[in-house]
Design a protein around this motif. Structure first.
Motif, PDB file in Angstrom:
ATOM      1  N   ARG A 148       0.854  -1.191   0.000  1.00 28.36           N
ATOM      2  CA  ARG A 148       0.000   0.000   0.000  1.00 28.36           C
ATOM      3  C   ARG A 148       0.886   1.235   0.000  1.00 28.36           C
ATOM      4  NH1 ARG A 148      -2.323   3.574   3.759  1.00 28.36           N
ATOM      5  NH2 ARG A 148      -4.492   4.203   3.293  1.00 28.36           N
ATOM      6  N   VAL A 149       0.569   2.203  -0.856  1.00 27.83           N
ATOM      7  CA  VAL A 149       1.366   3.415  -0.990  1.00 27.83           C
ATOM      8  C   VAL A 149       0.519   4.620  -0.595  1.00 27.83           C
ATOM      9  CG1 VAL A 149       2.772   4.834  -2.532  1.00 27.83           C
ATOM     10  CG2 VAL A 149       2.653   2.353  -2.882  1.00 27.83           C
ATOM     11  N   GLN A 150       0.994   5.349   0.400  1.00 23.92           N
ATOM     12  CA  GLN A 150       0.336   6.576   0.835  1.00 23.92           C
ATOM     13  C   GLN A 150       1.257   7.757   0.562  1.00 23.92           C
ATOM     14  OE1 GLN A 150      -2.954   7.097   2.664  1.00 23.92           O
ATOM     15  NE2 GLN A 150      -2.334   8.941   1.548  1.00 23.92           N
ATOM     16  N   LEU A 151       0.781   8.743  -0.183  1.00 26.56           N
ATOM     17  CA  LEU A 151       1.566   9.910  -0.549  1.00 26.56           C
ATOM     18  C   LEU A 151       1.073  11.146   0.194  1.00 26.56           C
ATOM     19  CD1 LEU A 151       1.734   9.398  -4.436  1.00 26.56           C
ATOM     20  CD2 LEU A 151       3.415   8.680  -2.732  1.00 26.56           C
ATOM     21  N   TYR A 152       2.039  11.987   0.552  1.00 26.91           N
ATOM     22  CA  TYR A 152       1.744  13.225   1.262  1.00 26.91           C
ATOM     23  C   TYR A 152       2.445  14.392   0.556  1.00 26.91           C
ATOM     24  CZ  TYR A 152       0.716   9.968   5.116  1.00 26.91           C
ATOM     25  OH  TYR A 152       0.226   8.935   5.898  1.00 26.91           O
ATOM     26  N   ALA A 153       1.844  15.582   0.657  1.00 25.94           N
ATOM     27  CA  ALA A 153       2.451  16.809   0.125  1.00 25.94           C
ATOM     28  C   ALA A 153       2.303  17.926   1.153  1.00 25.94           C
ATOM     29  CB  ALA A 153       1.793  17.215  -1.186  1.00 25.94           C
ATOM     30  N   LEU A 154       3.345  18.728   1.291  1.00 27.22           N
ATOM     31  CA  LEU A 154       3.316  19.886   2.179  1.00 27.22           C
ATOM     32  C   LEU A 154       2.893  21.116   1.386  1.00 27.22           C
ATOM     33  CD1 LEU A 154       3.820  21.132   4.947  1.00 27.22           C
ATOM     34  CD2 LEU A 154       6.226  21.469   4.249  1.00 27.22           C
ATOM     35  N   ARG A 155       1.788  21.702   1.786  1.00 28.92           N
ATOM     36  CA  ARG A 155       1.275  22.893   1.133  1.00 28.92           C
ATOM     37  C   ARG A 155       1.188  24.045   2.129  1.00 28.92           C
ATOM     38  NH1 ARG A 155      -3.312  19.890  -2.739  1.00 28.92           N
ATOM     39  NH2 ARG A 155      -1.773  19.022  -4.199  1.00 28.92           N
ATOM     40  N   ALA A 195      -4.764   6.610  -1.208  1.00 27.36           N
ATOM     41  CA  ALA A 195      -3.724   5.583  -1.306  1.00 27.36           C
ATOM     42  C   ALA A 195      -3.946   4.709  -2.537  1.00 27.36           C
ATOM     43  CB  ALA A 195      -3.709   4.734  -0.051  1.00 27.36           C
ATOM     44  N   TYR A 196      -2.872   4.115  -3.010  1.00 28.64           N
ATOM     45  CA  TYR A 196      -2.962   3.112  -4.066  1.00 28.64           C
ATOM     46  C   TYR A 196      -2.098   1.925  -3.682  1.00 28.64           C
ATOM     47  CZ  TYR A 196       1.605   4.707  -5.867  1.00 28.64           C
ATOM     48  OH  TYR A 196       2.929   5.033  -6.016  1.00 28.64           O
ATOM     49  N   ALA A 197      -2.135   0.872  -4.484  1.00 26.30           N
ATOM     50  CA  ALA A 197      -1.382  -0.337  -4.156  1.00 26.30           C
ATOM     51  C   ALA A 197      -0.792  -0.947  -5.410  1.00 26.30           C
ATOM     52  CB  ALA A 197      -2.287  -1.352  -3.453  1.00 26.30           C
ATOM     53  N   PHE A 198       0.236  -1.754  -5.225  1.00 25.32           N
ATOM     54  CA  PHE A 198       0.742  -2.611  -6.293  1.00 25.32           C
ATOM     55  C   PHE A 198       0.979  -3.999  -5.714  1.00 25.32           C
ATOM     56  CE2 PHE A 198       4.528  -0.476  -4.575  1.00 25.32           C
ATOM     57  CZ  PHE A 198       5.388  -1.539  -4.323  1.00 25.32           C
ATOM     58  N   ALA A 199       0.824  -5.002  -6.548  1.00 26.94           N
ATOM     59  CA  ALA A 199       0.966  -6.388  -6.109  1.00 26.94           C
ATOM     60  C   ALA A 199       2.406  -6.853  -6.253  1.00 26.94           C
ATOM     61  CB  ALA A 199       0.041  -7.296  -6.918  1.00 26.94           C
ATOM     62  N   VAL A 200       2.803  -7.784  -5.400  1.00 25.95           N
ATOM     63  CA  VAL A 200       4.126  -8.391  -5.466  1.00 25.95           C
ATOM     64  C   VAL A 200       3.940  -9.877  -5.747  1.00 25.95           C
ATOM     65  CG1 VAL A 200       6.317  -8.791  -4.296  1.00 25.95           C
ATOM     66  CG2 VAL A 200       4.983  -6.726  -3.781  1.00 25.95           C
ATOM     67  N   ALA A 201       4.398 -10.326  -6.881  1.00 20.41           N
ATOM     68  CA  ALA A 201       4.251 -11.730  -7.265  1.00 20.41           C
ATOM     69  C   ALA A 201       5.169 -12.619  -6.427  1.00 20.41           C
ATOM     70  CB  ALA A 201       4.558 -11.910  -8.750  1.00 20.41           C
ATOM     71  N   THR A 202       4.880 -13.891  -6.416  1.00 15.27           N
ATOM     72  CA  THR A 202       5.759 -14.838  -5.719  1.00 15.27           C
ATOM     73  C   THR A 202       6.956 -15.210  -6.587  1.00 15.27           C
ATOM     74  OG1 THR A 202       4.452 -16.705  -6.539  1.00 15.27           O
ATOM     75  CG2 THR A 202       3.859 -15.803  -4.382  1.00 15.27           C
ATOM     76  N   GLU A 203       6.784 -15.150  -7.920  1.00 16.11           N
ATOM     77  CA  GLU A 203       7.838 -15.602  -8.828  1.00 16.11           C
ATOM     78  C   GLU A 203       8.760 -14.449  -9.207  1.00 16.11           C
ATOM     79  OE1 GLU A 203       3.884 -17.596 -10.126  1.00 16.11           O
ATOM     80  OE2 GLU A 203       4.596 -15.599  -9.509  1.00 16.11           O
ATOM     81  N   PRO A 204      10.068 -14.665  -9.152  1.00 17.33           N
ATOM     82  CA  PRO A 204      11.013 -13.610  -9.546  1.00 17.33           C
ATOM     83  C   PRO A 204      11.128 -13.513 -11.063  1.00 17.33           C
ATOM     84  CG  PRO A 204      12.214 -15.591  -8.963  1.00 17.33           C
ATOM     85  CD  PRO A 204      10.760 -15.884  -8.683  1.00 17.33           C
ATOM     86  N   ILE A 205      11.716 -12.429 -11.510  1.00 12.87           N
ATOM     87  CA  ILE A 205      12.050 -12.259 -12.914  1.00 12.87           C
ATOM     88  C   ILE A 205      13.530 -12.588 -13.093  1.00 12.87           C
ATOM     89  CG2 ILE A 205      12.695  -9.809 -12.734  1.00 12.87           C
ATOM     90  CD1 ILE A 205      11.270  -9.383 -15.440  1.00 12.87           C
ATOM     91  N   ASP A 206      13.926 -13.004 -14.290  1.00 12.57           N
ATOM     92  CA  ASP A 206      15.344 -13.213 -14.566  1.00 12.57           C
ATOM     93  C   ASP A 206      16.104 -11.933 -14.249  1.00 12.57           C
ATOM     94  OD1 ASP A 206      14.707 -15.743 -15.446  1.00 12.57           O
ATOM     95  OD2 ASP A 206      14.734 -15.201 -17.569  1.00 12.57           O
ATOM     96  N   ARG A 207      17.299 -12.098 -13.722  1.00 13.56           N
ATOM     97  CA  ARG A 207      17.990 -10.948 -13.150  1.00 13.56           C
ATOM     98  C   ARG A 207      18.401  -9.907 -14.183  1.00 13.56           C
ATOM     99  NH1 ARG A 207      22.937 -11.048  -8.689  1.00 13.56           N
ATOM    100  NH2 ARG A 207      23.277  -8.777  -8.670  1.00 13.56           N
TER     101      ARG A 207
END
Length: 506
Positions: free
Chosen positions: A106-113, A122-134
């Motif tokens: 989960r990604v929470q962003l803040y800005a000073l005004r 907030a938004y999110a991104f998924a993390v797979a179990t399988e790696p990618i070739d290096r």
């Protein structure tokens, strides 16, 4: 005296450590109903657990910015000034992704005004179990593809931001040594065995096998042209190439901005151990190109277009006729069986008749498990790097169905794709950002046969993808790094005429 010096040193160290305090999440913030634009757009993507940090630039009003990432019971915080560039600590990033493996962040962003801190949805991104070739290797080239100079083949470590040159041609124009390098290809995602072509000065095909470098001239009178698009046999020192008579055209208006097209194309078989070459197909009106082996080595997939109107034509008459019919040239997806015991190819069969649907396929790549064929498809032609209609598709060989990878595709040309060794990731070149420069995108390919939203290759500075005035071309994933040096390759390229391949009839 020694005690006083020690005390002074410890005090100085404490001051330094205290001044390098870790960024903190604002204690108070006001939620705003405003989505903060970020570049690159990493919202909703699926990433490998071993990918480098997804550094971003927040494009919103504010004098300071903070990002708080949470997943798997861990938290990572980064801060930025008015430029909005957020860079995540590499060690903490790796720990976060490992903890969130198979889940999400989960990604929470803040800005000073002026009135204080605000927090964005907030938004999110998924993390797979399988790696990618290096490692991913690619060519960096001027986007117009007209000039040979100042281009190279490079290798990037996807777990970090490290990039090194595999080989570069001349940095400045040199009429005596000016040469193009292209079509690099690895055997089964391993860097110990690969090849690439050198065109013009010092021409030949460069082979690297277990650290040994050689240069070969694969041309022969009985072959249409030189060796062009390659496909290594998964286990043997055999390569199927297409042999193409290729040219470029530059329309004065409309789309595409540039067109690469063939005036003839056949398939040839090269035995690197014996330095022998022979034709697989030698046809006049059928243009076979872009070969690819299946993992079990029993078939070769390729593209084929039928151009009956060029029968018997040569030279300028043939070129003019192909140019005249350019927008009607459409490739079908084909395959041909191969018997390793006899070295013979069987009868071709049509795998997908794209031409019957008014479409044209290109660059088939079979998944490591042998179930899917990944390919590009557009309205016409076979070299889709400038085609706005170009998208990625797969054929499910088990279910005999063809469909678009909708989540990974986007407006703009998507082309030049490759599989990871575990079949869970694809990397491809796309011009979706600005329609001028091709950049690398990575997409997860699930066990359901569907792709997820693709994400842009991460960079240490998120603006690097915009500021680099080169196009990424022909990405290839490998599990290990190339060990031969540019100097070793240059010594062979410049110092050897190359051996002449023996042509064999079958």
């Amino acid at each position: 005296m020694k005690t006083l010096r020690l005390f002074t040193a410890l005090l100085a160290l404490a001051f330094v450590l205290g001044s390098c305090s870790r960024p903190a999440v604002p204690a108070k913030s006001t939620p705003v109903n405003e989505t903060a634009a970020i570049y690159p757009d990493y919202r909703g993507v699926t990433v490998p657990p071993n990918i480098a940090p997804l550094n971003i630039r927040i494009k919103a009003a504010g004098s300071e910015f903070v990002a708080s990432l949470t997943g798997g019971g861990r938290n990572l915080v980064a801060a930025a000034g008015s430029d909005g560039k957020l860079s995540f600590d590499a060690d903490e990033w790796r720990a976060l992704l490992e903890a969130a493996r198979g889940d999400s962040v989960r990604v929470q962003l803040y800005a000073l005004r002026e009135g204080g801190w605000v927090s964005f949805p907030a938004y999110a991104f998924a993390v797979a179990t399988e790696p990618i070739d290096r490692y991913v290797s690619y060519r960096l080239i001027e986007p117009g593809y007209e000039m040979y100079r100042q281009l190279g083949i490079y290798q990037r470590d996807l777990t970090t931001f490290d990039e090194k040159a595999i080989y570069e041609n001349n940095r400045t124009f040199d009429s005596d040594n000016n040469h193009c390098i292209n079509c690099h290809n690895f055997q089964q995602n391993k860097a110990s065995t690969f090849l690439f072509h050198v065109r013009a000065a010092h021409g030949g095909t460069v082979f690297v096998r277990d650290g040994k470098i050689s240069k070969v001239d694969i041309r022969a009178d009985s072959i249409l042209s030189g060796a062009v698009y390659p496909a290594w046999h998964p286990t043997q020192p055999w390569v199927v190439f297409s042999s193409n008579q290729t040219g470029q055209a530059f329309p004065i208006a409309g789309e595409p901005k540039a067109e690469v097209l063939d005036y003839g194309a056949d398939l040839i078989f090269y035995d690197a151990a014996r330095n022998a070459v022979r034709n697989i197909f030698r046809t006049d009106t059928l243009f076979e190109t872009f070969p690819c082996w299946t993992p079990d080595c029993g078939r070769v997939f390729y593209c084929c277009a039928s151009l009956p109107y060029v029968k018997g034509l040569t030279g300028g008459a043939r070129i003019d006729t192909v140019l005249m019919h350019n927008r009607t040239i459409r490739n079908d997806l084909m395959s041909v069986p191969f018997d390793a015991r006899t070295g013979r190819f069987g009868q071709p069969r049509t795998e997908f008749a794209a031409s019957a649907r008014g479409k044209s396929v290109t660059l088939p790549r079979v998944s490591p498990d042998g179930r899917y064929v990944l390919f590009g498809m557009a309205d016409f032609g076979q070299f889709h790097i400038w085609h706005e209609s170009a998208d990625l598709y797969v054929k499910d060989l088990r279910r005999d169905s063809v469909y678009a990878l909708t989540a990974a595709n986007a407006p703009g040309p998507d082309s030049y794709h490759a599989w990871s060794s575990n079949g869970r990731w694809i990397v491809f070149a796309s011009r979706r950002d600005d329609a001028n420069y091709s950049r690398l995108y990575i997409a997860y390919f699930g066990s359901d046969g569907r792709a997820r939203k693709a994400f842009l290759l991460p960079q240490a500075d998120p603006d690097d993808n915009l500021l680099r005035m080169k196009s990424y071309n022909v990405p290839e994933l490998t599990v290990d790094a190339v060990t031969v040096t540019p100097e070793q390759l240059r010594e062979v390229i410049y110092g050897s005429q190359g051996s002449k391949a023996t042509y064999e009839e079958r």
